[in-house]
Motif scaffolding. Structure first.
Motif, PDB file in Angstrom:
ATOM      1  N   PHE A 102       2.689 -11.409   5.353  1.00 35.72           N
ATOM      2  CA  PHE A 102       3.046 -10.177   4.648  1.00 35.72           C
ATOM      3  C   PHE A 102       1.863  -9.227   4.564  1.00 35.72           C
ATOM      4  O   PHE A 102       2.018  -8.007   4.730  1.00 35.72           O
ATOM      5  CB  PHE A 102       3.560 -10.487   3.240  1.00 35.72           C
ATOM      6  CG  PHE A 102       4.032  -9.256   2.508  1.00 35.72           C
ATOM      7  CD1 PHE A 102       5.275  -8.714   2.772  1.00 35.72           C
ATOM      8  CD2 PHE A 102       3.211  -8.622   1.576  1.00 35.72           C
ATOM      9  CE1 PHE A 102       5.707  -7.565   2.120  1.00 35.72           C
ATOM     10  CE2 PHE A 102       3.634  -7.480   0.921  1.00 35.72           C
ATOM     11  CZ  PHE A 102       4.885  -6.950   1.197  1.00 35.72           C
ATOM     12  N   GLN A 103       0.666  -9.750   4.350  1.00 29.20           N
ATOM     13  CA  GLN A 103      -0.518  -8.895   4.279  1.00 29.20           C
ATOM     14  C   GLN A 103      -0.807  -8.238   5.617  1.00 29.20           C
ATOM     15  O   GLN A 103      -1.238  -7.076   5.668  1.00 29.20           O
ATOM     16  CB  GLN A 103      -1.718  -9.709   3.793  1.00 29.20           C
ATOM     17  CG  GLN A 103      -1.647 -10.100   2.336  1.00 29.20           C
ATOM     18  CD  GLN A 103      -2.703 -11.124   1.958  1.00 29.20           C
ATOM     19  OE1 GLN A 103      -3.247 -11.837   2.805  1.00 29.20           O
ATOM     20  NE2 GLN A 103      -2.997 -11.209   0.664  1.00 29.20           N
ATOM     21  N   ASN A 104      -0.576  -8.939   6.731  1.00 29.46           N
ATOM     22  CA  ASN A 104      -0.733  -8.323   8.052  1.00 29.46           C
ATOM     23  C   ASN A 104       0.232  -7.154   8.224  1.00 29.46           C
ATOM     24  O   ASN A 104      -0.139  -6.113   8.772  1.00 29.46           O
ATOM     25  CB  ASN A 104      -0.509  -9.360   9.147  1.00 29.46           C
ATOM     26  CG  ASN A 104      -1.784 -10.069   9.572  1.00 29.46           C
ATOM     27  OD1 ASN A 104      -2.530  -9.570  10.405  1.00 29.46           O
ATOM     28  ND2 ASN A 104      -2.027 -11.243   8.992  1.00 29.46           N
ATOM     29  N   LEU A 105       1.463  -7.321   7.738  1.00 24.54           N
ATOM     30  CA  LEU A 105       2.433  -6.232   7.830  1.00 24.54           C
ATOM     31  C   LEU A 105       2.034  -5.076   6.920  1.00 24.54           C
ATOM     32  O   LEU A 105       2.106  -3.903   7.312  1.00 24.54           O
ATOM     33  CB  LEU A 105       3.831  -6.737   7.456  1.00 24.54           C
ATOM     34  CG  LEU A 105       4.416  -7.870   8.297  1.00 24.54           C
ATOM     35  CD1 LEU A 105       5.835  -8.189   7.840  1.00 24.54           C
ATOM     36  CD2 LEU A 105       4.390  -7.535   9.773  1.00 24.54           C
ATOM     37  N   ARG A 106       1.612  -5.401   5.704  1.00 24.16           N
ATOM     38  CA  ARG A 106       1.263  -4.363   4.744  1.00 24.16           C
ATOM     39  C   ARG A 106       0.061  -3.548   5.204  1.00 24.16           C
ATOM     40  O   ARG A 106       0.038  -2.318   5.059  1.00 24.16           O
ATOM     41  CB  ARG A 106       0.981  -5.014   3.382  1.00 24.16           C
ATOM     42  CG  ARG A 106       0.400  -4.090   2.311  1.00 24.16           C
ATOM     43  CD  ARG A 106       1.231  -2.854   2.071  1.00 24.16           C
ATOM     44  NE  ARG A 106       2.500  -3.161   1.441  1.00 24.16           N
ATOM     45  CZ  ARG A 106       3.620  -2.477   1.670  1.00 24.16           C
ATOM     46  NH1 ARG A 106       3.605  -1.477   2.541  1.00 24.16           N
ATOM     47  NH2 ARG A 106       4.731  -2.794   1.059  1.00 24.16           N
ATOM     48  N   LEU A 107      -0.938  -4.201   5.787  1.00 24.00           N
ATOM     49  CA  LEU A 107      -2.110  -3.483   6.266  1.00 24.00           C
ATOM     50  C   LEU A 107      -1.749  -2.498   7.379  1.00 24.00           C
ATOM     51  O   LEU A 107      -2.327  -1.411   7.478  1.00 24.00           O
ATOM     52  CB  LEU A 107      -3.164  -4.466   6.770  1.00 24.00           C
ATOM     53  CG  LEU A 107      -3.949  -5.219   5.695  1.00 24.00           C
ATOM     54  CD1 LEU A 107      -4.783  -6.319   6.340  1.00 24.00           C
ATOM     55  CD2 LEU A 107      -4.847  -4.271   4.915  1.00 24.00           C
ATOM     56  N   ALA A 108      -0.789  -2.876   8.225  1.00 27.97           N
ATOM     57  CA  ALA A 108      -0.380  -1.991   9.317  1.00 27.97           C
ATOM     58  C   ALA A 108       0.445  -0.819   8.820  1.00 27.97           C
ATOM     59  O   ALA A 108       0.422   0.267   9.425  1.00 27.97           O
ATOM     60  CB  ALA A 108       0.422  -2.778  10.350  1.00 27.97           C
ATOM     61  N   ALA A 109       1.173  -1.022   7.722  1.00 30.45           N
ATOM     62  CA  ALA A 109       2.110   0.004   7.245  1.00 30.45           C
ATOM     63  C   ALA A 109       1.999   0.169   5.729  1.00 30.45           C
ATOM     64  O   ALA A 109       2.903  -0.228   4.984  1.00 30.45           O
ATOM     65  CB  ALA A 109       3.533  -0.378   7.640  1.00 30.45           C
ATOM     66  N   PRO A 110       0.907   0.763   5.250  1.00 29.91           N
ATOM     67  CA  PRO A 110       0.713   0.875   3.801  1.00 29.91           C
ATOM     68  C   PRO A 110       1.744   1.751   3.100  1.00 29.91           C
ATOM     69  O   PRO A 110       1.933   1.629   1.885  1.00 29.91           O
ATOM     70  CB  PRO A 110      -0.701   1.472   3.683  1.00 29.91           C
ATOM     71  CG  PRO A 110      -0.963   2.128   5.000  1.00 29.91           C
ATOM     72  CD  PRO A 110      -0.242   1.294   6.005  1.00 29.91           C
ATOM     73  N   THR A 112       5.029   1.898   3.959  1.00 34.36           N
ATOM     74  CA  THR A 112       6.374   1.336   4.067  1.00 34.36           C
ATOM     75  C   THR A 112       6.698   0.517   2.825  1.00 34.36           C
ATOM     76  O   THR A 112       5.858  -0.221   2.321  1.00 34.36           O
ATOM     77  CB  THR A 112       6.488   0.458   5.325  1.00 34.36           C
ATOM     78  OG1 THR A 112       6.172   1.254   6.472  1.00 34.36           O
ATOM     79  CG2 THR A 112       7.892  -0.101   5.490  1.00 34.36           C
ATOM     80  N   SER A 113       7.920   0.634   2.337  1.00 34.29           N
ATOM     81  CA  SER A 113       8.314  -0.062   1.113  1.00 34.29           C
ATOM     82  C   SER A 113       8.391  -1.568   1.346  1.00 34.29           C
ATOM     83  O   SER A 113       8.608  -2.025   2.475  1.00 34.29           O
ATOM     84  CB  SER A 113       9.670   0.448   0.625  1.00 34.29           C
ATOM     85  OG  SER A 113      10.704   0.059   1.512  1.00 34.29           O
ATOM     86  N   ASP A 114       8.226  -2.331   0.259  1.00 38.96           N
ATOM     87  CA  ASP A 114       8.383  -3.783   0.357  1.00 38.96           C
ATOM     88  C   ASP A 114       9.764  -4.138   0.877  1.00 38.96           C
ATOM     89  O   ASP A 114       9.915  -5.062   1.690  1.00 38.96           O
ATOM     90  CB  ASP A 114       8.172  -4.425  -1.017  1.00 38.96           C
ATOM     91  CG  ASP A 114       6.705  -4.468  -1.433  1.00 38.96           C
ATOM     92  OD1 ASP A 114       5.844  -4.107  -0.607  1.00 38.96           O
ATOM     93  OD2 ASP A 114       6.439  -4.855  -2.579  1.00 38.96           O
ATOM     94  N   ILE A 120      12.660  -6.078   7.870  1.00 33.77           N
ATOM     95  CA  ILE A 120      12.171  -6.266   9.236  1.00 33.77           C
ATOM     96  C   ILE A 120      11.783  -7.722   9.465  1.00 33.77           C
ATOM     97  O   ILE A 120      12.116  -8.323  10.489  1.00 33.77           O
ATOM     98  CB  ILE A 120      10.971  -5.333   9.502  1.00 33.77           C
ATOM     99  CG1 ILE A 120      11.430  -3.871   9.499  1.00 33.77           C
ATOM    100  CG2 ILE A 120      10.310  -5.677  10.836  1.00 33.77           C
ATOM    101  CD1 ILE A 120      10.287  -2.879   9.437  1.00 33.77           C
ATOM    102  N   ALA A 121      11.080  -8.305   8.472  1.00 35.17           N
ATOM    103  CA  ALA A 121      10.661  -9.699   8.596  1.00 35.17           C
ATOM    104  C   ALA A 121      11.875 -10.622   8.695  1.00 35.17           C
ATOM    105  O   ALA A 121      11.894 -11.561   9.510  1.00 35.17           O
ATOM    106  CB  ALA A 121       9.798 -10.092   7.404  1.00 35.17           C
ATOM    107  N   THR A 122      12.895 -10.357   7.895  1.00 34.38           N
ATOM    108  CA  THR A 122      14.103 -11.185   7.923  1.00 34.38           C
ATOM    109  C   THR A 122      14.827 -11.048   9.248  1.00 34.38           C
ATOM    110  O   THR A 122      15.307 -12.045   9.818  1.00 34.38           O
ATOM    111  CB  THR A 122      15.034 -10.789   6.766  1.00 34.38           C
ATOM    112  OG1 THR A 122      14.347 -10.987   5.518  1.00 34.38           O
ATOM    113  CG2 THR A 122      16.301 -11.639   6.772  1.00 34.38           C
ATOM    114  N   ASP A 123      14.902  -9.824   9.768  1.00 41.80           N
ATOM    115  CA  ASP A 123      15.557  -9.596  11.063  1.00 41.80           C
ATOM    116  C   ASP A 123      14.902 -10.415  12.171  1.00 41.80           C
ATOM    117  O   ASP A 123      15.558 -10.798  13.141  1.00 41.80           O
ATOM    118  CB  ASP A 123      15.508  -8.120  11.437  1.00 41.80           C
ATOM    119  CG  ASP A 123      16.490  -7.268  10.646  1.00 41.80           C
ATOM    120  OD1 ASP A 123      17.392  -7.852  10.014  1.00 41.80           O
ATOM    121  OD2 ASP A 123      16.345  -6.029  10.648  1.00 41.80           O
TER     122      ASP A 123
END
Length: 252
Positions: A102-110, A112-114, A120-123
């Motif tokens: 999740f932190q890797n995703l958050r760092l790339a897209a600050p 973007t909403s949780d 996206i992660a679930t998909d």
């Protein structure tokens, strides 16, 4: 030298993406000047998936580096939305090992909403792995994270450089189908580099066959069958047609 288009598209506009490389060359270790690309022109319609297929060393990755702005040492122009969001998937996942999924995703897209990140992660089958670290993931899961990271920025352009290389066939097919579903849902403009002709057929709306020294677009193949309706018979027939074209373009 590189120069941006004087008619840059407004942010968010659904305009074609255009790249013209009049010439790209570099010096080899022996000091020889080698031309990689010449008179290369590419227009990608908004919302379409375009696949680049060609032999190793023909300049596909060089072209991608030019497109995403990592290589500006070329003669030509690029036109895309102003300050475009580009989602890039490399041949290796390139995750930060000290950060969770999740932190890797958050760092790339600050921005973007949780909620959107979770979707996206679930998909991509990552719902149960968001607290895991890259070292705890299989290669297949790591590649899913790389795809999720690219989609998390809500890209204007998605660029994929051999995204399923080194995966076993069954896993590559599953990831390809998951990617196709996300592309269809988001309608993101996509540029895919692959050596796998069937992968290109199953994902792309148009396949661009590269050949020559320096490299150019030698042939184009439109995929008339929608991804969700693709039959094995259509894929096999199209693969045979493309194989015949490549054999003519790149004889042994």
């Amino acid at each position: 030298m590189y120069s941006p288009s004087s008619d840059m598209f407004p942010a968010g506009a659904r305009k074609p993406f255009e790249v013209v490389v009049a010439r790209k060359a570099f010096r080899t270790a022996s000091g020889e000047l080698r031309e990689v690309l010449r008179d290369f022109s590419l227009t990608v319609a908004a919302g379409t998936v375009n696949a680049l297929v060609g032999p190793s060393g023909c300049g596909k990755t060089t072209l991608l580096r030019i497109i995403i702005g990592l290589d500006r040492d070329f003669e030509g122009t690029i036109a895309m939305p102003a300050q475009p969001r580009i989602g890039m998937v490399f041949q290796e996942p390139r995750l930060l090992p000290w950060r969770s999924v999740f932190q890797n995703l958050r760092l790339a897209a600050p921005q973007t909403s949780d909620e959107d990140l979770f979707r996206i992660a679930t998909d991509l089958g990552l719902g149960e792995h968001l607290t895991h670290f890259p070292g705890e993931l299989s290669l297949g899961l790591a590649r899913r994270v790389a795809l999720a990271r690219a989609f998390s920025v809500k890209p204007d352009l998605l660029v994929l450089d051999e995204p399923f290389v080194s995966l076993d066939a069954a896993l590559a097919i599953r990831l390809r189908d998951e990617l196709a579903a996300l592309v269809d849902r988001t309608k993101v403009t996509t540029l895919l580099v692959t050596h796998d002709i069937e992968e290109a057929i199953r994902l792309a709306d148009r396949i661009l066959l590269l050949a020559g020294h320096p490299t150019g677009i030698a042939a184009e193949v439109d995929i008339s069958c929608p991804r969700r309706m693709m039959t094995d018979e259509y894929a096999a027939r199209t693969k045979a047609e493309i194989g015949a074209i490549l054999a003519r373009l790149n004889p042994l």
